[in-house]
Every structure is written in structure tokens, then in C-alpha cells.
Enzyme design. Sequence first.
Site, PDB file in Angstrom:
ATOM      1  N   ASP A  25      43.874  40.851  32.490  1.00 43.62           N
ATOM      2  CA  ASP A  25      44.398  40.947  31.936  1.00 43.62           C
ATOM      3  C   ASP A  25      43.765  42.511  31.181  1.00 43.62           C
ATOM      4  O   ASP A  25      42.156  42.082  30.333  1.00 43.62           O
ATOM      5  CB  ASP A  25      44.957  40.502  30.720  1.00 43.62           C
ATOM      6  CG  ASP A  25      46.144  41.052  30.709  1.00 43.62           C
ATOM      7  OD1 ASP A  25      47.033  42.230  31.153  1.00 43.62           O
ATOM      8  OD2 ASP A  25      47.111  41.035  29.621  1.00 43.62           O
ATOM      9  N   HIS A  42      41.600  48.572  37.304  1.00 42.40           N
ATOM     10  CA  HIS A  42      41.735  47.956  38.235  1.00 42.40           C
ATOM     11  C   HIS A  42      39.831  48.480  38.964  1.00 42.40           C
ATOM     12  O   HIS A  42      39.410  47.604  38.932  1.00 42.40           O
ATOM     13  CB  HIS A  42      42.704  47.962  38.628  1.00 42.40           C
ATOM     14  CG  HIS A  42      44.257  47.431  38.424  1.00 42.40           C
ATOM     15  ND1 HIS A  42      44.081  46.435  37.674  1.00 42.40           N
ATOM     16  CD2 HIS A  42      44.879  48.264  38.286  1.00 42.40           C
ATOM     17  CE1 HIS A  42      45.580  46.631  37.312  1.00 42.40           C
ATOM     18  NE2 HIS A  42      45.920  48.135  38.164  1.00 42.40           N
ATOM     19  N   ASN A  73      54.513  42.226  39.110  1.00 40.51           N
ATOM     20  CA  ASN A  73      53.931  43.171  39.234  1.00 40.51           C
ATOM     21  C   ASN A  73      54.552  44.369  40.037  1.00 40.51           C
ATOM     22  O   ASN A  73      54.483  46.059  40.255  1.00 40.51           O
ATOM     23  CB  ASN A  73      52.067  42.933  39.880  1.00 40.51           C
ATOM     24  CG  ASN A  73      51.408  42.477  38.862  1.00 40.51           C
ATOM     25  OD1 ASN A  73      50.492  41.541  38.566  1.00 40.51           O
ATOM     26  ND2 ASN A  73      52.261  42.616  37.350  1.00 40.51           N
TER      27      ASN A  73
HETATM   28  C1  FPP Z   1      45.988  43.094  34.800  1.00 35.16           C
HETATM   29  O1  FPP Z   1      45.645  43.778  34.049  1.00 35.16           O
HETATM   30  C2  FPP Z   1      45.546  43.306  35.719  1.00 35.16           C
HETATM   31  C3  FPP Z   1      45.821  42.899  37.124  1.00 35.16           C
HETATM   32  C4  FPP Z   1      47.092  42.743  37.272  1.00 35.16           C
HETATM   33  C5  FPP Z   1      45.157  42.885  38.818  1.00 35.16           C
HETATM   34  C6  FPP Z   1      43.828  42.432  38.348  1.00 35.16           C
HETATM   35  C7  FPP Z   1      43.078  42.044  39.994  1.00 35.16           C
HETATM   36  C8  FPP Z   1      41.535  42.205  39.642  1.00 35.16           C
HETATM   37  C9  FPP Z   1      40.926  42.894  38.968  1.00 35.16           C
HETATM   38  C10 FPP Z   1      41.662  41.765  41.229  1.00 35.16           C
HETATM   39  C11 FPP Z   1      41.774  41.099  42.409  1.00 35.16           C
HETATM   40  C12 FPP Z   1      41.683  41.231  43.594  1.00 35.16           C
HETATM   41  C13 FPP Z   1      40.955  39.734  44.042  1.00 35.16           C
HETATM   42  C14 FPP Z   1      40.794  40.394  45.731  1.00 35.16           C
HETATM   43  C15 FPP Z   1      40.844  38.373  44.196  1.00 35.16           C
HETATM   44  P1  FPP Z   1      46.880  45.240  33.568  1.00 35.16           P
HETATM   45  O2  FPP Z   1      46.954  46.545  34.398  1.00 35.16           O
HETATM   46  O3  FPP Z   1      48.195  44.117  33.021  1.00 35.16           O
HETATM   47  O4  FPP Z   1      45.835  45.549  32.385  1.00 35.16           O
HETATM   48  P2  FPP Z   1      47.094  45.766  31.070  1.00 35.16           P
HETATM   49  O5  FPP Z   1      47.464  45.147  30.555  1.00 35.16           O
HETATM   50  O6  FPP Z   1      46.228  46.824  30.221  1.00 35.16           O
HETATM   51  O7  FPP Z   1      48.375  47.472  31.204  1.00 35.16           O
END
Ligand code: FPP
Length: 249
Positions: A25, A42, A73
Amino acid sequence: MTSSSRPVPGIDPTRIPRHVACVMDGNGRWAEERGLRRTDGHAAGEEALFDTVEGALDLGLGWLTVYAFSTENWKRPIDEVRFLMNFNERILVGHRDDLAAKGVRIRFLGRRDRRVPRRLVKVMDETTAMTAGNRGMTLNIAFNYGGRAEIVDAVAAMMRSGVSADKVTEAALRRHLYTPDMPDPDLVVRTSGEYRISNFLLWELAYSELVFTDLYWPDFRREHLFDAVREYQARDRRFGGLRDIDRPG
Ligand code: FPP
């Protein structure tokens, strides 16, 4: 320990968690604090993920599960959802050969609904097939995953297979989860200073140790995984019993 693992200072190799699960996160906030787009966050999470995978291999973990995309999501702006679909596909194609060579078995847990692009489903299926025979660590990727959805799907699967009400037990429900052979996570790590489970592995986390860190996911590295495991090893797991009174000293 496995053949590829190595001793890590301050970590008892005889008490490595069997299964660690990560909520990755804070990518969006990491980017926003730098005046970048959320999708840049990301993208920066990719290095964090694969350094963590390397750390898991260093430790000799049997199972690592990461939360890549939740059933909630889909509510994000369409451009971000589209980015995440392409990003997951690109990451898989870019890393699967290397992971396969390291003996990693890759599996996916989540719903295969029509919103998941067909190309991505194909890459996921190919990746599962090409690594199915590997006997090193299992990397579970929770994709279009929701803990409540998993329980609902398990109940539906039980009903479809004709399990009668008197045969509905915890063991029977477990057999109908997405990955019945997966041990429950011993340790869950969540980044970004949020203290929530967010619908992650609701059934499986019943007795997991939870470790939270303020780091945003793109800043997370294997050293932070090691810190979480040190914290885990310092905890006293009783599973509702009183095992602590039996400890020496
Ligand atoms: C949350 O950050 C993260 C995600 C929704 C995606 C995370 C995915 C990856 C790092 C790649 C994974 C890929 C594979 C193939 C395993 P957020 O957007 O919720 O951050 P925020 O809370 O600050 O808005």
C-alpha cells in the site's frame, strides 16, 4: 532453510514463517508527495516487489502472497485500472523467466470475471502452467481478490458439490477456498501506515501476526521484510491457548 536461502543476521533460521503475506500500500501517496502521477507510484512498486521476493528467497520462505489488485480496486479511475491491468501483464512477462529459473511457483488467487482483460488471463494461465512443477517458493498473486468474495465462492462451491449442512465444517470450507493447500499466513505486512486488513485473506488471517510499517510500498526493500520477520520472531503466538506459560524462564 532451502538450498537458495542464506543466514540473515538476527533471524533464527529454525523459526522462519512458512507464509508471509504483503499488502503493498501507498504507491499513490508516494507518487503524489513527489508531484508524480499515481501510476508512477505503482511503477516504482515493481522494484520493491522484486527485492522483497529476493528477500523471501534469502530467508527460504515457502510461501509469499502479495495483494496486487482487490475486488474493490475497480472503483479507481478507469485510466488507473487500465494502467494496473497492463502493468501486471508487463511485470509477469518481464519477471516470470527469472522467477521460474529460481524455482518459484507462481499462482493467482481471485475471481476471473469478465472485467479482467483476456490477454492478462492468458498470461496468468501461462505463468501458472510454466512454473507449476517448481518446488521452491510459491508466489501467490492476489488479483481481483476479495476475502469476502473468496468465502462466498467457497460456500457456493460447497453447495454445488452437494455438501450437506451437517458436513459444513471449517475443514470442508477450507477445502473450497481458492488455494486449499496453502498454509495460513504466519505474518502479514502492510505498508503506508494504514492499520487495516482491507478484505485480504479474511479466512486465512485468523491467527496471523500483523506488522505495520509507515513506509510507502515503493520504499520497501528486503531489509524491511527482514525487520518484520525479526518482529514476528519476538512475538509469542498462542493461537488462543496458553502456550506462553510453558516457555522456559
Ligand atoms: C496500492 O497502492 C497498490 C496497488 C493497488 C497495486 C500494487 C501492485 C504492484 C506493486 C504490482 C503487482 C504486480 C504483480 C504482478 C504482483 P495505492 O494506490 O492504494 O496507494 P495509496 O493508498 O497511497 O493511494
